[in-house]
Design an enzyme around this catalytic site. Structure first.
Site, PDB file in Angstrom:
ATOM      1  N   SER A 174     -23.906  25.930  49.362  1.00  0.00           N
ATOM      2  CA  SER A 174     -23.732  24.588  48.595  1.00  0.00           C
ATOM      3  C   SER A 174     -22.680  24.805  47.514  1.00  0.00           C
ATOM      4  O   SER A 174     -22.453  25.870  47.190  1.00  0.00           O
ATOM      5  CB  SER A 174     -24.927  23.886  48.210  1.00  0.00           C
ATOM      6  OG  SER A 174     -25.418  24.626  47.098  1.00  0.00           O
ATOM      7  N   LYS A 175     -22.245  23.668  47.176  1.00  0.00           N
ATOM      8  CA  LYS A 175     -21.274  23.429  46.195  1.00  0.00           C
ATOM      9  C   LYS A 175     -22.056  23.994  44.652  1.00  0.00           C
ATOM     10  O   LYS A 175     -21.195  24.266  43.689  1.00  0.00           O
ATOM     11  CB  LYS A 175     -20.828  21.905  45.805  1.00  0.00           C
ATOM     12  CG  LYS A 175     -20.007  21.468  46.877  1.00  0.00           C
ATOM     13  CD  LYS A 175     -19.265  20.299  46.684  1.00  0.00           C
ATOM     14  CE  LYS A 175     -18.581  19.774  47.998  1.00  0.00           C
ATOM     15  NZ  LYS A 175     -17.817  18.496  47.775  1.00  0.00           N
ATOM     16  N   ARG A 176     -23.082  24.041  44.460  1.00  0.00           N
ATOM     17  CA  ARG A 176     -23.913  24.452  43.381  1.00  0.00           C
ATOM     18  C   ARG A 176     -23.349  25.704  43.171  1.00  0.00           C
ATOM     19  O   ARG A 176     -23.166  26.036  41.844  1.00  0.00           O
ATOM     20  CB  ARG A 176     -25.444  24.413  43.268  1.00  0.00           C
ATOM     21  CG  ARG A 176     -25.642  22.863  42.731  1.00  0.00           C
ATOM     22  CD  ARG A 176     -27.214  22.620  43.043  1.00  0.00           C
ATOM     23  NE  ARG A 176     -27.222  21.910  44.459  1.00  0.00           N
ATOM     24  CZ  ARG A 176     -28.170  21.991  45.240  1.00  0.00           C
ATOM     25  NH1 ARG A 176     -29.192  23.065  45.034  1.00  0.00           N
ATOM     26  NH2 ARG A 176     -28.312  21.747  46.564  1.00  0.00           N
ATOM     27  N   GLN A 177     -23.398  26.689  43.939  1.00  0.00           N
ATOM     28  CA  GLN A 177     -22.843  28.078  43.570  1.00  0.00           C
ATOM     29  C   GLN A 177     -21.547  28.061  43.446  1.00  0.00           C
ATOM     30  O   GLN A 177     -20.765  27.566  43.886  1.00  0.00           O
ATOM     31  CB  GLN A 177     -23.044  29.046  44.990  1.00  0.00           C
ATOM     32  CG  GLN A 177     -24.255  29.624  45.046  1.00  0.00           C
ATOM     33  CD  GLN A 177     -25.443  28.900  45.682  1.00  0.00           C
ATOM     34  OE1 GLN A 177     -25.342  28.000  46.399  1.00  0.00           O
ATOM     35  NE2 GLN A 177     -26.611  29.269  45.536  1.00  0.00           N
TER      36      GLN A 177
END
Ligand code: GLU
Length: 475
Positions: A251-254
């Site tokens: 996901s974009k969180r990483q």
């Protein structure tokens, strides 16, 4: 002619998952002397981010995956930005209404919300209840004339099986009763993804539609639209979703989903592409390292495996290191200089970088690994990783010995230091560790003799003498 496309939503930073898709589009088009198109899908105006388009193209250029047609490269089927194509979608939405395959819906936001809440309470999947499907044409006409707000919805046939062919998964059947009467044209005049993607892929003569697996559930709607328009559907390929090593969605969180993260950390685009190519595809000879040109020659969309690949950052780092190892020295030097100028605002002296490259080429995995390993070539150590205060005597002997060396070459230095260590009966490991830390401040460095040769006699002596003066624990 093969025509592939990346339908990119400018909703944020350029995502590595987008490059993963683009790689296959690009390679397949090039293999068949076809064309690769980039379309900007900005129909969700609320999510559109200013500046995102420019970043997408600069990411494509960085990877060498530049498109043949797009908003910046004229082609015969533009415009290539969906917000510039609104009249086209309106025309096709109305055509579907005319054919009885879509209908006007006047339901208010409030009604739809209540409906959704009700269904949720009953633990049912929220779907439109087809209320406006029953309106007669007279009433629709009247309400349109009075300027009432409307959307246009797809009329999904009841109780049929919709069959979709995915080239990687075979035929997939969907029960039409589970398919929502999808909004095709919104009240602000913008199309939804479903209408826009079908109209554009058709008008832009896309032959192979490659998109992420997360879009698979939209395929019955896509199929119905092609059928309603009586257009041929392109070949469909849903690429597997990349996962983190713990199997969670990448996901974009990483941080490392953002292409800029790779640039800032000194990855090479060719190594990233090589790595991405292996997520879902394998080289026929089992090779791990290959160029984009080789990939283009060997790759076929049908060989993609629809199994969720794991994104393993350490593996990518290893691969990046392999690319650095194989690179010409002058090229690495340029890459290091450019990298530090661009991302760390540092202008490293070219001659020193050039001298150090042979020492680090096999030791760094990313361009960003260079300075932590080589900083001591550019400035004397400020701190020492081990306490040298008990080694004063040893350093005095070292200085004495080094002063006698006139031919300041790695081999000479090594020999002289080796014999001094044995004369003094100091363990080799201890001796060289003390010397290493005195010269560099660090326990781990490129080969010591070669490093000392590069630093030069005066500088080495200066540094060692300095440690003699320092008595405090500098750790
Ligand atoms: N616009 C979609 C996205 O950015 C692409 C879907 C497609 O390729 O059809 O994910």
């Amino acid at each position: 002619m093969v025509r592939t496309r990346a339908a990119i939503s400018p909703t944020g930073f350029p995502h590595i998952g987008t490059i993963y898709q683009v790689l296959f589009d690009y390679a397949f088009a090039k293999k068949h002397q076809g064309r690769f198109i980039v379309r900007i899908e900005d129909t969700d105006q609320e999510r559109t981010v200013a500046g995102a388009e420019t970043k997408i193209f600069s990411a494509l250029d960085w990877f060498g995956l530049s498109e043949d047609e797009s908003i910046r490269k004229k082609g015969p089927y533009g415009p290539y930005r969906q917000s510039d194509r609104l009249p086209i979608y309106k025309k096709y939405a109305e055509e579907l209404v005319g054919k009885g395959k879509a209908y006007y819906c006047f339901c208010t936001k409030q009604r739809l919300e209540e409906l959704r809440n009700q269904l949720q309470k009953q633990k049912k999947v929220p779907m439109y209840d087809k209320y406006c499907r029953k309106l007669n044409s007279e009433e629709v006409k009247k309400r349109l004339q009075t300027g009432e707000k409307f959307v246009i919805r797809l009329k999904v046939p009841e109780n049929i099986t919709i069959k979709v062919r995915d080239e990687l998964r075979g035929e997939i059947s969907f029960d039409s009763d589970n398919v929502d009467d999808q909004v095709l044209l919104k009240s602000d005049g913008y199309p939804t993804y479903f209408l826009a993607v079908v109209v554009d892929d058709h008008l832009m003569k896309i032959t192979h539609m490659v998109r992420g697996e997360e879009w698979l559930t939209s395929s019955p709607k896509i199929k119905l639209l092609y059928d309603h328009f009586q257009w041929d559907i392109p070949r469909l390929y849903h690429t597997p979703i990349i996962r983190n090593p713990d199997k969670s969605k990448f996901s974009k969180r990483q941080g490392h989903t953002n292409v800029d993260w790779y640039k800032k950390n000194g990855f090479l685009p060719e190594a990233i592409l090589n790595y991405l190519a292996l997520l879902g595809w394998s080289h026929p000879e089992g090779k791990e390292l290959f160029t984009l040109t080789e990939f283009i020659a060997l790759f076929d969309l049908k060989d993609l495996k629809p199994i969720g690949p794991i994104f393993d950052l350490p593996k990518l780092e290893w691969m990046n290191g392999q690319y650095i190892m194989k690179m010409q020295r002058s090229k690495i030097k340029d890459q290091i200089l450019n990298y530090y100028k661009k991302y760390q605002d540092l202008r490293l002296p070219e001659d020193m970088v050039e001298k150090t490259v042979p020492l680090i080429q096999e030791r760094i995995k990313k361009l960003a690994d260079y300075l932590p390993l080589c900083e001591f070539f550019f400035q004397p150590p400020e701190k020492y990783e081990i306490n040298l205060s008990s080694q004063k005597e040893l350093f005095s002997k070292i200085v004495e010995k080094l002063q006698q060396i006139s031919d300041w070459q790695a081999e000479e230095l090594g020999g002289a230091m080796q014999s001094l260590a044995s004369d003094l009966k100091v363990k080799n490991s201890e001796f060289f560790m003390a010397l290493r830390v005195a010269v560099s401040g660090k326990k781990i460095t490129p080969p010591l003799n070669e490093s000392m040769e590069i630093l030069g006699k005066t500088e080495c002596l200066r540094r060692i003498e300095l440690t003699i003066d320092k008595t405090a624990n500098n750790c």
